[in-house]
Design an enzyme around this catalytic site. Structure first.
Site, PDB file in Angstrom:
ATOM      1  N   ASP A   1       0.838  -1.115  -0.038  1.00 50.41           N
ATOM      2  CA  ASP A   1       0.041   0.071   0.026  1.00 50.41           C
ATOM      3  C   ASP A   1       0.838   1.360   0.069  1.00 50.41           C
ATOM      4  O   ASP A   1       1.828   1.477   0.727  1.00 50.41           O
ATOM      5  CB  ASP A   1      -0.929   0.068   1.373  1.00 50.41           C
ATOM      6  CG  ASP A   1      -2.136   1.154   1.089  1.00 50.41           C
ATOM      7  OD1 ASP A   1      -2.605   1.124  -0.090  1.00 50.41           O
ATOM      8  OD2 ASP A   1      -2.712   1.339   2.078  1.00 50.41           O
TER       9      ASP A   1
ATOM     10  N   TYR B   1       1.157   5.723  -0.686  1.00 54.33           N
ATOM     11  CA  TYR B   1       0.768   6.849   0.137  1.00 54.33           C
ATOM     12  C   TYR B   1       0.756   8.091  -0.833  1.00 54.33           C
ATOM     13  O   TYR B   1       1.253   9.138  -0.479  1.00 54.33           O
ATOM     14  CB  TYR B   1       1.472   7.001   1.287  1.00 54.33           C
ATOM     15  CG  TYR B   1       1.169   7.892   2.585  1.00 54.33           C
ATOM     16  CD1 TYR B   1      -0.166   7.738   2.976  1.00 54.33           C
ATOM     17  CD2 TYR B   1       2.071   8.858   3.104  1.00 54.33           C
ATOM     18  CE1 TYR B   1      -0.555   8.404   4.446  1.00 54.33           C
ATOM     19  CE2 TYR B   1       1.548   9.563   4.233  1.00 54.33           C
ATOM     20  CZ  TYR B   1       0.261   9.496   4.703  1.00 54.33           C
ATOM     21  OH  TYR B   1      -0.122  10.153   5.668  1.00 54.33           O
TER      22      TYR B   1
ATOM     23  N   HIS C   1      -3.597  13.994   0.814  1.00 53.98           N
ATOM     24  CA  HIS C   1      -4.115  13.031   2.083  1.00 53.98           C
ATOM     25  C   HIS C   1      -2.915  13.134   3.057  1.00 53.98           C
ATOM     26  O   HIS C   1      -3.031  13.453   4.124  1.00 53.98           O
ATOM     27  CB  HIS C   1      -4.142  11.439   1.553  1.00 53.98           C
ATOM     28  CG  HIS C   1      -4.358  10.540   2.617  1.00 53.98           C
ATOM     29  ND1 HIS C   1      -5.446  10.392   3.532  1.00 53.98           N
ATOM     30  CD2 HIS C   1      -3.475   9.559   2.939  1.00 53.98           C
ATOM     31  CE1 HIS C   1      -5.239   9.405   4.294  1.00 53.98           C
ATOM     32  NE2 HIS C   1      -4.101   8.887   4.076  1.00 53.98           N
TER      33      HIS C   1
ATOM     34  N   ARG D   1       1.068  14.984  13.333  1.00 57.58           N
ATOM     35  CA  ARG D   1       2.193  15.622  13.517  1.00 57.58           C
ATOM     36  C   ARG D   1       2.064  16.960  13.128  1.00 57.58           C
ATOM     37  O   ARG D   1       2.688  17.587  12.206  1.00 57.58           O
ATOM     38  CB  ARG D   1       3.445  15.136  12.931  1.00 57.58           C
ATOM     39  CG  ARG D   1       3.620  13.659  13.303  1.00 57.58           C
ATOM     40  CD  ARG D   1       4.861  13.242  12.073  1.00 57.58           C
ATOM     41  NE  ARG D   1       4.553  13.356  10.946  1.00 57.58           N
ATOM     42  CZ  ARG D   1       4.020  12.501  10.217  1.00 57.58           C
ATOM     43  NH1 ARG D   1       3.250  11.431  10.723  1.00 57.58           N
ATOM     44  NH2 ARG D   1       3.545  12.763   8.889  1.00 57.58           N
TER      45      ARG D   1
ATOM     46  N   GLU E   1     -10.588   4.134   3.534  1.00 55.12           N
ATOM     47  CA  GLU E   1      -9.652   4.707   2.965  1.00 55.12           C
ATOM     48  C   GLU E   1     -10.118   4.430   1.420  1.00 55.12           C
ATOM     49  O   GLU E   1     -10.103   3.010   1.068  1.00 55.12           O
ATOM     50  CB  GLU E   1      -8.349   4.421   3.180  1.00 55.12           C
ATOM     51  CG  GLU E   1      -7.901   4.954   4.577  1.00 55.12           C
ATOM     52  CD  GLU E   1      -6.343   4.858   4.758  1.00 55.12           C
ATOM     53  OE1 GLU E   1      -5.642   4.225   3.929  1.00 55.12           O
ATOM     54  OE2 GLU E   1      -5.825   5.635   5.462  1.00 55.12           O
TER      55      GLU E   1
ATOM     56  N   GLU F   1      -9.088   4.072  -2.306  1.00 56.41           N
ATOM     57  CA  GLU F   1      -7.888   3.876  -2.958  1.00 56.41           C
ATOM     58  C   GLU F   1      -8.227   3.166  -4.383  1.00 56.41           C
ATOM     59  O   GLU F   1      -9.217   2.778  -4.688  1.00 56.41           O
ATOM     60  CB  GLU F   1      -6.822   2.808  -2.036  1.00 56.41           C
ATOM     61  CG  GLU F   1      -6.629   3.440  -0.820  1.00 56.41           C
ATOM     62  CD  GLU F   1      -5.423   2.806  -0.196  1.00 56.41           C
ATOM     63  OE1 GLU F   1      -4.734   2.465  -0.966  1.00 56.41           O
ATOM     64  OE2 GLU F   1      -5.317   3.029   0.988  1.00 56.41           O
TER      65      GLU F   1
ATOM     66  N   ASP G   1      -9.051   0.332   1.978  1.00 54.42           N
ATOM     67  CA  ASP G   1      -8.146   0.141   2.925  1.00 54.42           C
ATOM     68  C   ASP G   1      -8.696   0.313   4.301  1.00 54.42           C
ATOM     69  O   ASP G   1      -8.402   1.515   4.965  1.00 54.42           O
ATOM     70  CB  ASP G   1      -6.852   0.783   2.682  1.00 54.42           C
ATOM     71  CG  ASP G   1      -5.702   0.341   3.771  1.00 54.42           C
ATOM     72  OD1 ASP G   1      -5.824  -0.630   4.393  1.00 54.42           O
ATOM     73  OD2 ASP G   1      -4.738   1.464   3.989  1.00 54.42           O
TER      74      ASP G   1
ATOM     75  N   ARG H   1      -8.437   4.124  13.351  1.00 56.96           N
ATOM     76  CA  ARG H   1      -7.497   5.017  13.649  1.00 56.96           C
ATOM     77  C   ARG H   1      -6.948   5.192  15.192  1.00 56.96           C
ATOM     78  O   ARG H   1      -5.744   5.599  15.342  1.00 56.96           O
ATOM     79  CB  ARG H   1      -8.256   6.348  13.307  1.00 56.96           C
ATOM     80  CG  ARG H   1      -8.672   6.545  11.970  1.00 56.96           C
ATOM     81  CD  ARG H   1      -7.764   6.473  10.917  1.00 56.96           C
ATOM     82  NE  ARG H   1      -8.025   6.636   9.771  1.00 56.96           N
ATOM     83  CZ  ARG H   1      -7.352   6.515   8.378  1.00 56.96           C
ATOM     84  NH1 ARG H   1      -6.014   6.082   8.701  1.00 56.96           N
ATOM     85  NH2 ARG H   1      -7.775   6.830   7.172  1.00 56.96           N
TER      86      ARG H   1
ATOM     87  N   GLN I   1      -4.149   2.775  15.020  1.00 57.61           N
ATOM     88  CA  GLN I   1      -3.133   3.172  13.887  1.00 57.61           C
ATOM     89  C   GLN I   1      -2.115   4.237  14.862  1.00 57.61           C
ATOM     90  O   GLN I   1      -1.095   4.206  14.805  1.00 57.61           O
ATOM     91  CB  GLN I   1      -3.832   3.698  12.830  1.00 57.61           C
ATOM     92  CG  GLN I   1      -2.617   4.138  11.908  1.00 57.61           C
ATOM     93  CD  GLN I   1      -3.269   4.900  10.488  1.00 57.61           C
ATOM     94  OE1 GLN I   1      -4.608   5.056  10.636  1.00 57.61           O
ATOM     95  NE2 GLN I   1      -2.355   5.457   9.811  1.00 57.61           N
TER      96      GLN I   1
ATOM     97  N   TYR J   1       1.790   3.046  15.246  1.00 57.89           N
ATOM     98  CA  TYR J   1       2.289   3.342  14.129  1.00 57.89           C
ATOM     99  C   TYR J   1       3.653   3.694  13.983  1.00 57.89           C
ATOM    100  O   TYR J   1       4.444   3.646  12.863  1.00 57.89           O
ATOM    101  CB  TYR J   1       1.642   4.357  12.955  1.00 57.89           C
ATOM    102  CG  TYR J   1       1.780   5.685  13.186  1.00 57.89           C
ATOM    103  CD1 TYR J   1       1.392   6.180  14.363  1.00 57.89           C
ATOM    104  CD2 TYR J   1       2.632   6.533  12.192  1.00 57.89           C
ATOM    105  CE1 TYR J   1       1.519   7.754  14.459  1.00 57.89           C
ATOM    106  CE2 TYR J   1       2.993   7.862  12.402  1.00 57.89           C
ATOM    107  CZ  TYR J   1       2.330   8.280  13.731  1.00 57.89           C
ATOM    108  OH  TYR J   1       2.732   9.788  13.610  1.00 57.89           O
TER     109      TYR J   1
ATOM    110  N   LYS K   1      -4.504  -1.839  10.064  1.00 60.29           N
ATOM    111  CA  LYS K   1      -4.872  -1.974   8.699  1.00 60.29           C
ATOM    112  C   LYS K   1      -5.082  -3.465   8.189  1.00 60.29           C
ATOM    113  O   LYS K   1      -5.804  -3.469   7.101  1.00 60.29           O
ATOM    114  CB  LYS K   1      -3.644  -1.484   7.881  1.00 60.29           C
ATOM    115  CG  LYS K   1      -3.236   0.034   8.202  1.00 60.29           C
ATOM    116  CD  LYS K   1      -4.091   1.155   7.330  1.00 60.29           C
ATOM    117  CE  LYS K   1      -3.378   2.336   7.345  1.00 60.29           C
ATOM    118  NZ  LYS K   1      -4.492   3.233   6.318  1.00 60.29           N
TER     119      LYS K   1
ATOM    120  N   THR L   1      -8.994  -5.846   3.776  1.00 56.61           N
ATOM    121  CA  THR L   1      -8.868  -4.693   2.811  1.00 56.61           C
ATOM    122  C   THR L   1      -9.883  -5.286   1.476  1.00 56.61           C
ATOM    123  O   THR L   1      -9.646  -6.554   1.436  1.00 56.61           O
ATOM    124  CB  THR L   1      -7.644  -4.692   2.280  1.00 56.61           C
ATOM    125  OG1 THR L   1      -6.509  -4.497   3.211  1.00 56.61           O
ATOM    126  CG2 THR L   1      -7.436  -3.801   1.162  1.00 56.61           C
TER     127      THR L   1
ATOM    128  N   GLU M   1      -9.897  12.527   7.675  1.00 54.12           N
ATOM    129  CA  GLU M   1      -9.749  13.706   7.089  1.00 54.12           C
ATOM    130  C   GLU M   1     -11.326  14.419   6.850  1.00 54.12           C
ATOM    131  O   GLU M   1     -11.146  15.866   7.152  1.00 54.12           O
ATOM    132  CB  GLU M   1      -9.526  13.746   5.676  1.00 54.12           C
ATOM    133  CG  GLU M   1      -7.829  13.362   5.562  1.00 54.12           C
ATOM    134  CD  GLU M   1      -7.419  12.982   3.933  1.00 54.12           C
ATOM    135  OE1 GLU M   1      -7.336  14.027   3.173  1.00 54.12           O
ATOM    136  OE2 GLU M   1      -7.500  11.953   3.426  1.00 54.12           O
TER     137      GLU M   1
HETATM  138 CA    CA Z   1      -3.895   3.078   2.637  1.00 52.37          CA
END
Ligand code: CA
Length: 440
Positions: free
Chosen positions: A139, A141, A146, A155, A211, A213, A245, A249, A252, A256, A265, A269, A386
C-alpha cells in the site's frame, strides 16, 4: 508504454448485448473488464468479462475455440494470475477479439452471435470472487493532499515528512485478509491509548474508518534483482480496481511509530471484483501531477516525458454511506465525497518502478494500493479521518444522523468512473462493505 487508441475505443460502436449500450452504465462494449465468477449451476470459479448486465464466460468462449490461442489456457484458470502473467500483447489480443464478438457491427445476428450469447450469464446470478490469488499486497501513500491532511493531525509541527516529494512512500500490507466487495467486515479489536486514559486499553476499535484507493494488479512483473524501468512500467500493470483500506485510527495512532501500519490495517482490505485494463482507460489519461515551483523534480529513474505528459488517470472516485437507519427508511446511500485520481502526486507507473527499483521482484497478481485518494477540496477527502478532522467535525447524514467514524451496520460504497466527450463512459463498478460488530 501507453496504449494507443484503436477500434475497441470507438464510441460509435454498440453491442448486441443491449444493456451494454446504456450511456450511464459501467460496462459498455468499450470497457470489457475481467474478473472471476461462479454460479450455482457452474460452481467452479472461472474468468469472465462484464458486458452490460451480463458476464461472458471466458472459459466457455475459449473452449469453443473463439479466443486467441495464447489466452485460452489462462482463461480456464480459477484466478486471473495466468492471464496477468501473459503481458500486454496477449491482453490486447483478447480485448480486440472480445470487442469483435460482442460488437453489433462485427458479430451480426447469426450462428456465431447465438453461440456467444449461450456463454452469457446474468450478473445477478453470478457470485463474483477476488480476481487474483494475491501473493503480496503493498500500500502506497501517493496523495500529497491526504499525506498533508493526516500529517497535520498526527504531527502538527511537520505534517509532510522530508522524504515525501522524493520517495513514493509505501508499506507491505497483508494479502491474507484481502476480501472481495460485498464481504462483511468485522470491527477489529486492538490496543489503543485514548487521551486521558491512565494506560493503554484493549477492545473494539472506536475509530473505524475507510480509505478510498485505487488498486493496480501486477502483470508479468520482474525477476528478482532486475528493476523495471519507468518506460516499461505499464507493461506490468494488468489493470485497476477499487480498494478500501479499512483503517482503525485509534489502533493506528498508538502503534504506527516506528515501523508503520500493522494491526490497524491488516484486519480487512476490500477489492472490487472487476479489473479495468489500462487499454480501456487509454482515452482518459491525464498529465502527471504538476509539481508546484519549489518542489524537487523526481529523480531520473522516476521521470520521463511520457509519464509527465500522460502518466495520470482522470478517474472520478466516489464514497457513499448507507446506515442501518437509512436502510430501514429506504433512504438511498448518501454521497460523502468525490475526488479524482489525477490529483495523485505519484503515478501508478512511478509506484511500480519504485517498488522494483531495488530489485524486489513483483509477481503476476500482486496488488498495489495507491494510498487514499484525496483531492484538494474538502469534499474530495477520501477517508473519515480527514472529512471529520479526526472526529471533531462529524458528518451530517440524511435523517439527521451524524458520523465521526463508522458504526456497526454502516455500509461503505465506492464507485469509480471516467467520461470524456467523444468516448464511452467507463466504470469500475462498486466496492462495498458492511461493518459487523466486534467478535466477543
Ligand atoms: Ca491506505
Amino acid at each position: 508504454m501507453m496504449s494507443t487508441l484503436n477500434f475497441t475505443h470507438d464510441a460509435t460502436r454498440r453491442s448486441w448485448v443491449e444493456t451494454a449500450n446504456d450511456p450511464t452504465g459501467d460496462f459498455p462494449l468499450q470497457n470489457l473488464p475481467t474478473g472471476i465468477f461462479r454460479t450455482a449451476a457452474h460452481p467452479l470459479p472461472r474468468p469472465g468479462v462484464a458486458i452490460g448486465d451480463q458476464v461472458l464466460d471466458l472459459a466457455e468462449v475459449g473452449s469453443a475455440g473463439m479466443l486467441p490461442t495464447e489466452v485460452i489456457e489462462a482463461c480456464r484458470q480459477p484466478t486471473l494470475n495466468a492471464l496477468m502473467a501473459l503481458g500486454p500483447a496477449a491482453w490486447s489480443a483478447l480485448r480486440g477479439r472480445l470487442s469483435e464478438l460482442l460488437g453489433a457491427d462485427t458479430c451480426p445476428d447469426g450462428p456465431l452471435r447465438a453461440m456467444i450469447a449461450d456463454c452469457l450469464v446474468p450478473l445477478r446470478e453470478a457470485t463474483l470472487l477476488l480476481p487474483a490469488r494475491v501473493g503480496d499486497y503493498t500500500d502506497f501513500y501517493a496523495s500529497i493532499h491526504h499525506a498533508t491532511n493526516v500529517g497535520a493531525m498526527f504531527r502538527p509541527d511537520s505534517p509532510l515528512l522530508p522524504n515525501y516529494k522524493w520517495v513514493p512512500v509505501g508499506y507491505h500490507g497483508r494479502a491474507s485478509s484481502l476480501i472481495v466487495s460485498g464481504t462483511p467486515v468485522r470491527r477489529p479489536q486492538g490496543q489503543s491509548n485514548p487521551a486521558g486514559s491512565p494506560a493503554p486499553v484493549f477492545g473494539p476499535s472506536q475509530q473505524l474508518d475507510y480509505e478510498l484507493e485505487l488498486a493496480a494488479f501486477v502483470g508479468p512483473g520482474n525477476p528478482l534483482g532486475t528493476p523495471i524501468p519507468l518506460a516499461r512500467a505499464e507493461e506490468s500493470i494488468f489493470g485497476v480496481s477499487l480498494l478500501n483500506d479499512w483503517s482503525a485510527r485509534d489502533l493506528q495512532s498508538w502503534e504506527y511509530q516506528p515501523l508503520g501500519p500493522f494491526l490497524a490495517k491488516n484486519f480487512a482490505t476490500t477489492v472490487s471484483p472487476w479489473v479495468v485494463s489500462l487499454e480501456a482507460l487509454a482515452p482518459f489519461r491525464s498529465a502527471a501531477f504538476a509539481r508546484p515551483a519549489g518542489d524537487p523534480a523526481p529523480l531520473p529513474y522516476l521521470a520521463d516525458a511520457t509519464n509527465t505528459a500522460q502518466g495520470g488517470l482522470d478517474l472520478t472516485l466516489e464514497v457513499l454511506l448507507l446506515t442501518p437507519q437509512m436502510r430501514a427508511r429506504d433512504v438511498p446511500a448518501h454521497l460523502v465525497s468525490r475526488g479524482n485520481f489525477s490529483s495523485m502526486y505519484w503515478t501508478l507507473a512511478q509506484l511500480l518502478t519504485h517498488h522494483a527499483s531495488n530489485g524486489c521482484n513483483l509477481l503476476p497478481g500482486d496488488l498495489l494500493g495507491s494510498g487514499t485518494v484525496s483531492s484538494p477540496e474538502k469534499e474530495a477527502r477520501g477517508c473519515l479521518l480527514e472529512l471529520t478532522t479526526r472526529g471533531r467535525e462529524p458528518l451530517t447524514l440524511p435523517g439527521g444522523e451524524s458520523r465521526a467514524f463508522l458504526q456497526d451496520g454502516d455500509e461503505v460504497i465506492f464507485r469509480g468512473y471516467t467520461a470524456r466527450p467523444g468516448f464511452a463512459r467507463i466504470g469500475l463498478g462498486e466496492c462495498r462493505g458492511t461493518i459487523l460488530p466486534a467478535s466477543t
